[in-house]
Design an enzyme around this catalytic site. Structure first.
Site, short mmCIF file in Angstrom:
data_model
loop_
_atom_site.label_atom_id
_atom_site.label_comp_id
_atom_site.label_asym_id
_atom_site.label_seq_id
_atom_site.Cartn_x
_atom_site.Cartn_y
_atom_site.Cartn_z
N SER A 93 -23.93 -0.71 3.44
CA SER A 93 -24.46 -0.13 4.67
C SER A 93 -25.54 -0.96 5.35
CB SER A 93 -24.97 1.29 4.39
OG SER A 93 -25.85 1.29 3.30
N HIS A 117 -18.83 3.35 5.68
CA HIS A 117 -18.82 2.41 6.81
C HIS A 117 -17.50 1.67 6.94
CE1 HIS A 117 -23.08 2.95 7.63
NE2 HIS A 117 -23.22 3.01 6.32
N LYS A 127 -19.77 8.97 10.59
CA LYS A 127 -19.93 7.63 11.16
C LYS A 127 -18.81 7.38 12.18
CE LYS A 127 -23.20 6.66 7.73
NZ LYS A 127 -23.52 6.45 6.33
#
Ligand SMILES: *Cc1c(COP(=O)(O)O)cnc(C)c1O
Length: 389
Positions: free
Chosen positions: A179, A207, A238
């Site tokens: 990250s 991610h 995300k």
């Protein structure tokens, strides 16, 4: 309140070390341009990689769910909190990740803490990458298992450690995309080692989902090794643009977690509104694969631009760390970028190691070439590079 002196002493200490944190209010929806401290800023630090958090169709799906189901879920998933949208989202997640089943937690943080503490316990061993996300670290601690930290992405070090704990019930856990560094786990080697040493694998796709792999299915797709990870965890907060953590795997794994993961069991289910947004976001990633391709193109373009200013960088994800070292320097660089209308978060200890403070650039698929070129130039100025070219 004399007895609370240690609060102010600790806060003073944080301030002295440039580690004191505050929150900035961003006005308006999370998209490429926001307003912060009274002025517009081009946002280059959001995890809303595909700009789905403010997508009209995603918002319409959320509105529809709001009208049909109201706001709160009213109970935990095992009591009264499971609605048709929770089930549909889990089915869609399982399909997207090519697994038998999926389970949604309230956040990615809660998913990691719940999964790790349910799967592993006293006497077991967790092999954890040095740069894993804090939620993995906390899950490891809560599990009571022995935690063996291996050097970041260092498969030789991992193998040595696997060898030293041979014969114990073990799990290797790693971020898929790290990250704060944006680099990828060496999945082929990691999976091979797990097989050879008879341990299980867990990858955190927070991610990676919607970002890496040709169609955004994540790390397995990137390496063309679909179906090879035992516990595939991720978040809807995300690239998917909504909220909620998830895990995909075998039916047996999911039934086990439904019965054992305390952060799943003892918390009120997410709102149907959030589920509808997550579901629509996930569908849109599949219907509009050009978003994922555009995000990748944007990163390649930004890296080329920075290269022209003598800042040689490269990233296979949507995250580009620009390491400046000192905490104070990172904060000053962030302020200088804000002055120029670019909002890039400075990341400091304890999120990253002391002395490795950085600007964490995160791109969206909807950033324009002009915005990206402008960011590159602003970064070059702020980092003291020659901007004549
Ligand atoms: C953001 C993040 C999480 C937590 O997910 P949330 O849904 O924000 O709680 C977990 N793991 C990694 C690697 C992350 O970056």
């Amino acid at each position: 309140m004399r007895e609370w002196n240690w609060l102010s002493e600790e806060l003073d200490r944080l301030r002295e070390q440039e580690l004191y944190r505050t929150m900035t209010v961003l006005e308006g929806p999370q998209t490429t341009v926001v307003e912060a401290e009274g002025r517009p800023q081009r946002l280059f630090s959001s995890n809303n990689y595909l700009d789905l958090a403010n997508d009209p169709e995603v918002k319409a799906a959320a509105c529809e769910a709001l009208e049909q189901y109201g706001v709160g879920a009213g109970g935990s998933r095992l009591t009264t909190g499971t609605g048709p949208l929770h089930v549909r989202l889990e089915e869609e997640l399982a399909r997207f990740k090519g697994r038998e089943a999926a389970l949604v937690f309230n956040t990615g943080y809660m998913a990691n803490v719940g999964i790790l503490s349910a799967l592993m316990g006293r006497g077991d061993v967790i092999f954890s990458d040095q740069l894993n996300h804090a939620s993995i670290i906390d899950g490891c601690r809560l599990s009571g298992a022995e935690v063996v930290v291996y050097r970041h992405n260092d498969m030789a070090d991992l193998e040595e450690k696997l060898g030293a704990y041979r014969g114990r019930k073990g799990l290797i856990v790693s971020d898929g995309v790290f990250s704060m560094d944006g680099d990828l786990v060496p999945l082929p080697q990691l999976v091979e080692l797990a097989k050879r040493y008879g341990v299980r694998t867990m990858i955190d796709e927070a991610h990676a989902t919607g970002v890496v792999g040709a169609t955004g299915r994540g790390t397995e797709e990137y390496y063309h090794m679909e179906g090879s990870v035992d516990v595939l965890m991720g978040t809807l907060s995300k690239a998917v643009g909504s909220e909620g953590g998830f895990v995909c795997g075998s039916k047996e794994l999911i039934h086990y977690l439904i019965n054992k993961a305390r952060s799943f069991i003892f918390s009120t289910a997410l709102s149907p509104v959030t589920m509808a947004a997550g579901l629509r976001g996930l569908q849109k990633i599949q219907e509009e694969p050009q978003r994922v391709a555009q995000l990748r193109d944007n990163m390649a373009f930004l890296c080329r631009e920075l290269g022209r200013y003598g800042i040689p960088v490269q990233s296979d994800s949507a995250i580009l760390p620009i390491i400046v070292g000192e905490e104070k320097r990172a904060m000053a660089a962030m302020e200088a970028l804000k002055e120029r209308g670019y909002y890039v978060s400075a990341i400091r200890y304890p999120t990253v190691a002391r002395g490795s403070a950085r600007l964490r650039v995160a791109l969206m698929s909807s950033h324009t070439r002009e915005e990206l070129a402008g960011l590159a130039q602003a970064l070059a100025c702020v980092l003291g590079r020659n901007t004549e070219r």
